[in-house]
Motif scaffolding. Structure first.
Motif, mmCIF file in Angstrom:
data_model
loop_
_atom_site.group_PDB
_atom_site.id
_atom_site.type_symbol
_atom_site.label_atom_id
_atom_site.label_comp_id
_atom_site.label_asym_id
_atom_site.label_seq_id
_atom_site.Cartn_x
_atom_site.Cartn_y
_atom_site.Cartn_z
ATOM 1 N N GLY A 127 -8.539 2.130 -5.151
ATOM 2 C CA GLY A 127 -8.138 3.306 -4.399
ATOM 3 C C GLY A 127 -7.786 4.440 -5.338
ATOM 4 N N PRO A 185 0.806 -1.234 0.000
ATOM 5 C CA PRO A 185 0.000 0.000 0.000
ATOM 6 C C PRO A 185 0.834 1.276 0.000
ATOM 7 C CG PRO A 185 -0.919 -1.584 1.536
ATOM 8 C CD PRO A 185 0.390 -2.163 1.075
ATOM 9 N N VAL A 243 -12.878 2.070 -2.660
ATOM 10 C CA VAL A 243 -12.710 1.833 -1.221
ATOM 11 C C VAL A 243 -11.967 2.956 -0.496
ATOM 12 C CG1 VAL A 243 -12.873 -0.670 -1.441
ATOM 13 C CG2 VAL A 243 -10.638 0.429 -1.628
ATOM 14 N N GLY A 244 -11.578 4.026 -1.224
ATOM 15 C CA GLY A 244 -10.919 5.134 -0.541
ATOM 16 C C GLY A 244 -9.813 5.750 -1.366
ATOM 17 N N SER A 268 -5.647 2.544 -0.769
ATOM 18 C CA SER A 268 -6.741 1.812 -0.108
ATOM 19 C C SER A 268 -7.061 0.503 -0.817
ATOM 20 C CB SER A 268 -7.995 2.682 -0.048
ATOM 21 O OG SER A 268 -7.766 3.855 0.691
ATOM 22 N N THR A 303 0.707 4.305 -2.823
ATOM 23 C CA THR A 303 0.475 5.715 -2.486
ATOM 24 C C THR A 303 1.572 6.596 -3.071
ATOM 25 O OG1 THR A 303 -0.630 5.051 -0.434
ATOM 26 C CG2 THR A 303 0.132 7.321 -0.588
ATOM 27 N N THR A 350 -4.643 -2.018 0.337
ATOM 28 C CA THR A 350 -4.896 -2.420 1.721
ATOM 29 C C THR A 350 -6.022 -3.451 1.778
ATOM 30 O OG1 THR A 350 -4.182 -0.247 2.517
ATOM 31 C CG2 THR A 350 -5.490 -1.578 4.018
ATOM 32 N N VAL A 351 -7.089 -3.203 1.031
ATOM 33 C CA VAL A 351 -8.201 -4.159 1.000
ATOM 34 C C VAL A 351 -7.751 -5.473 0.367
ATOM 35 C CG1 VAL A 351 -10.526 -4.586 0.125
ATOM 36 C CG2 VAL A 351 -9.916 -2.320 0.983
#
Length: 292
Positions: free
Chosen positions: A138, A99, A161-162, A166, A103, A169-170
């Motif tokens: 994400g 993740p 999901v964000g 994100s 980012t 992460t999911v």
């Protein structure tokens, strides 16, 4: 329809690219091995000679490669996506990576004038073939909305999901759940076999009750048949569990079952089974039980 470039035509990437062709997109593919490019061309796609060649006219670029360093390698450098895609191109990374890397690369993409989504997928090879993948996304909501037509061509359950990172992460949480399910299914089948139970009948009734799961449906028969042709390789799931345990430690989250299963995956890979389907974890259970 969109001009889509797909970088990485492996077990997942090639059927995704083919489904995009079938949805009437113009699809250009690049892969390190030429035979995968030739297969896409035979299905109506276009073959590229390099990443730069693949992305130069693309509206959307999809990357589907094994790990964080592989994504960094295909997007960076003079021949990479960021240096050669048009301003405003939508970059969708469908790989499963860390993740924090997702980012950081999203910020790098924005600095290069691209729009970025991390959109890892779940469903394995069959899900990719059937265009029935679950996709956890994400990034910015407006970019997610812009990607809908492309994502709908390869997936069935597609959820924003964000923010950036994100989706990865999911996906890490997904891989944790799947890994633990594969391990307990393997243990249950070894237990049933030890008692001479009709395992086909047992899995049928178990699948109809609370013990039922997609893992049981998709992996149970593979374990019974000892057929571990890869739909999702053990080595890749091993990599994903490394992401899970590292990210959990950074967040001060205890994942005791995840840690144990990660060690079992590591042992299986270290014993030479990394190229098998992740249902091949069953071999490790048999070894531990003295039943192989």
């Amino acid at each position: 329809m969109s001009n889509v470039a797909v970088i990485g035509l492996g077990i997942m990437g090639l059927p995704m690219a083919i489904n995009l062709v079938r949805a009437s997109h113009s699809v250009t593919g690049f892969n390190r091995s030429r035979d995968r490019i030739d297969k896409l061309v035979s299905e109506g796609g276009i073959g590229a000679t390099s990443i730069a060649d693949a992305v130069k006219d693309a509206d959307v670029v999809i990357t589907m490669v094994p790990d964080s360093p592989d994504v960094e390698g295909v997007v960076g450098g003079q021949d990479g996506v960021f240096a050669n895609a048009k301003q405003g191109t939508l970059w969708i990374d469908a790989s499963s990576i860390r993740p924090d890397v997702a980012t950081r690369l999203a910020a790098d993409a924005k600095a290069a004038g691209l729009r970025a989504l991390d959109a890892p997928v779940s469903g394995g090879e069959q899900g990719a073939i059937d265009a029935a993948l679950s996709i956890m996304v994400g990034g910015e909501k407006e970019d997610f909305d812009a990607a809908a037509e492309v994502l709908n061509a390869v997936g069935k359950t597609i959820v924003h999901v964000g923010p950036s990172g994100s989706g990865q992460t999911v996906k890490a949480a997904n891989q944790l759940i799947v890994a633990v399910n594969i391990e307990v299914l393997a243990e249950a089948i070894a237990f049933l076999e030890a008692y001479g139970v009709d395992t086909d009948a047992a899995l049928k009734v178990l699948g109809g009750g609370l013990a039922g799961s997609k893992v049981l449906d998709q992996k149970g028969q593979k374990m019974l048949d000892r057929n571990f042709d890869p739909g999702f390789r053990l080595a890749l799931h091993h990599k994903d569990l490394g992401i899970v345990t590292s990210a959990a430690r950074e967040a001060n989250v205890a994942v005791p079952l995840g840690a144990v299963v990660a060690q079992l995956f590591a042992a299986t890979v270290n014993q030479g089974d990394g190229g098998l389907d992740h249902s091949g974890l069953f071999r490790q259970v048999l070894k531990l039980s003295g039943r192989e």
